[in-house]
Design an enzyme around this catalytic site. Structure first.
Site, mmCIF file in Angstrom:
data_model
loop_
_atom_site.group_PDB
_atom_site.id
_atom_site.type_symbol
_atom_site.label_atom_id
_atom_site.label_comp_id
_atom_site.label_asym_id
_atom_site.label_seq_id
_atom_site.Cartn_x
_atom_site.Cartn_y
_atom_site.Cartn_z
ATOM 1 N N GLU A 328 0.863 -1.171 0.043
ATOM 2 C CA GLU A 328 0.240 -0.049 0.004
ATOM 3 C C GLU A 328 0.832 1.183 0.057
ATOM 4 O OE1 GLU A 328 -3.995 -1.458 2.541
ATOM 5 O OE2 GLU A 328 -2.545 -0.109 3.581
ATOM 6 N N CYS A 329 0.604 2.378 -0.903
ATOM 7 C CA CYS A 329 1.408 3.453 -0.882
ATOM 8 C C CYS A 329 2.631 3.655 -0.872
ATOM 9 C CB CYS A 329 0.513 4.441 0.286
ATOM 10 S SG CYS A 329 0.806 6.206 0.006
ATOM 11 N N GLY A 330 3.284 3.728 0.457
ATOM 12 C CA GLY A 330 4.796 3.682 0.593
ATOM 13 C C GLY A 330 5.300 2.430 0.048
ATOM 14 N N LEU A 332 4.049 0.595 -2.423
ATOM 15 C CA LEU A 332 4.064 0.616 -4.070
ATOM 16 C C LEU A 332 5.178 1.462 -4.261
ATOM 17 C CD1 LEU A 332 3.051 0.539 -6.728
ATOM 18 C CD2 LEU A 332 1.496 2.320 -5.915
ATOM 19 N N GLN A 428 -0.920 -0.878 -4.467
ATOM 20 C CA GLN A 428 -1.707 0.051 -4.784
ATOM 21 C C GLN A 428 -1.446 1.185 -3.758
ATOM 22 O OE1 GLN A 428 -5.336 -2.283 -3.920
ATOM 23 N NE2 GLN A 428 -5.497 -1.241 -1.969
#
Length: 447
Positions: A328-330, A332, A428
């Protein structure tokens, strides 16, 4: 029913977290069992709560969990505590859409039948605070506001306000003087306070609270207000013992990646065994069935992440061999080829041929949701995924990739899509709370 109090203000960045931490730690130091909570989907403030409470802080989010879910979670996670402290989000009435009360601190306070203590920043203002209090109390009479705590005030200013504010029907529970030391200890970055896991200086946080905040707050008066909370309409199902599975879940948890809800760790433990991974220091990836790379600030540790080529290579081999990985986020960002920050480029894992670029303004901010339309190991086609995103980065793809999620709200990787899929890897920008959907359970189910 457990005594409880909601801490709010008329706007964000007014000192709610500092006051909440002081109350949590002060009551904990008195020998009380304190249950901390945070309104909204935030990771950072709850990490501070947990550091001073000796127990996890739980999110209460009507947008993600619904009204009943918020109350049930409060009852479940406050069970056995002596008092609960709920830190609000933004200003008291600020909401998801800016029109209704959905997702606001006021809505949660009403659902919990809890009194609200306002944190009022007194810098460059005096009598006007009476108007602020009057307006907030009259805006929605169902929201009970019996007390206030002043911050950033001089001694003479505090004395004046202690005389005038009670005329608005509130008790002044404390007056915290302006302190350069507090500003230094609780410094802000673009997403808020620096995460506790990245700082590693809990003793400094506690010292600041004890020295500069707690002597100026009447804890007994706060507890008295907390006892005025009303009875809640229903209890939460305690549930039975869940048989532990055999799935080995590797979670990358270090200074670079700290954004995890406590339920992630608890769920991973229930599924089998939790193996904590350190992307900054580990040289190899131990045997695991699933890897979870959560959010955080890889850009602030980019040089160290680049330096640990061994772990990056091990993670890339794991993905290329079909290993199950969710990011997730970081996470990704870490899986892309490189991160560009401050005019420098740092090599990352390279599982996704893309460059992550840090920008000065938010790219994605707020609640987001979408529907799974492509193949992915984390969810069947047709699944609706609801969460939030908050990132100052964008990824520039240098290859064509499969994506799994069509966003109905949010930015994702751009173009209304999110969820890059390669083999059994899914990465994502969207952050998902386990209450809304269990990614780990889906990944472990087929292991």
């Amino acid at each position: 029913m457990i005594p409880r109090v909601v801490i709010s203000s008329f706007r964000g960045m007014s000192g709610k977290t500092i006051i909440s931490l002081a109350l949590i730690y002060g009551l904990f130091r008195q020998g009380l069992r304190v249950a901390p909570f945070k309104v909204g989907p935030d990771y950072i403030d709850p990490s501070y709560h947990a550091a001073v409470a000796g127990r996890p802080s739980r999110n209460l989010d009507v947008v993600l969990m619904g009204e009943r879910g918020v109350v049930e979670r409060f009852v479940k996670f406050s069970r056995g505590a002596d008092v609960a402290v709920v830190e609000g989000v933004l200003g008291l009435y600020d909401s998801f859409d800016g029109v209704s009360e959905l997702g606001s601190t006021a809505q949660v306070a009403k659902l919990l039948k809890a009194p609200v203590v306002l944190v009022l920043n007194g810098e460059r203002v005096n009598r006007t605070l009476r108007a602020v209090v009057r307006g907030l109390r009259q805006f929605d009479p169902e929201v009970k506001i019996p007390g206030v705590i002043l911050t950033n005030v001089t001694r003479s200013q505090a004395e004046k306000l202690k005389k005038s504010l009670p005329e608005e029907g509130v008790e002044v529970l404390g007056a915290v003087p302006k302190s350069e030391k507090l500003a230094e200890v609780f410094s802000y970055r673009h997403l808020g306070l620096t995460p506790v896991g990245e700082r590693g200086d809990v003793p400094n946080i506690v010292e600041a609270l004890v020295k500069y905040v707690l002597p100026n707050i009447d804890l007994d008066a706060v507890v008295a207000l907390a006892k005025s909370a009303g009875d809640l309409p229903y209890d939460a199902d305690e549930g039975g013992e869940t048989p532990r599975g055999t799935c080995r879940v590797g979670i990358v948890f270090d200074r670079a990646f700290t954004f995890y809800y406590p339920e992630v760790f608890e769920e991973a433990k229930s599924l089998g065994e939790v193996v904590f991974l350190d992307s900054l220091n580990m040289q190899e990836l131990p045997p695991v069935d699933v890897v979870f790379v959560g959010g955080g600030f890889p850009e602030t540790s980019a040089e160290e992440l680049e330096r640990n080529r061994a772990f990056r290579s091990a993670l890339l081999r794991y993905v290329e061999r079909g290993g199950k990985l969710y990011a997730e986020c970081g996470g990704l960002m870490y899986l892309t080829s490189s991160i560009v920050v401050g005019g420098s480029e740092y090599e990352m894992v390279g599982a996704v041929d893309a460059v992550t670029v840090m920008l000065k303004r938010p790219v994605g901010k707020g609640y987001a949701w979408g529907v799974v339309e492509g193949r992915t190991p984390v969810a069947p086609v047709g699944t609706k995924l609801v969460g939030h995103e908050f990132h100052y980065s964008k990824i520039v793809l240098r290859e064509r990739v499969e994506t799994a999620i069509r966003l109905e709200r949010g930015v994702g990787i751009g173009g209304g899509i999110d969820g890059v899929v390669k083999g059994n890897m899914h990465a994502q920008y969207l952050h998902i709370h386990p209450y809304t959907y269990s990614v780990l359970r889906a990944l472990c189910r087929s292991t």
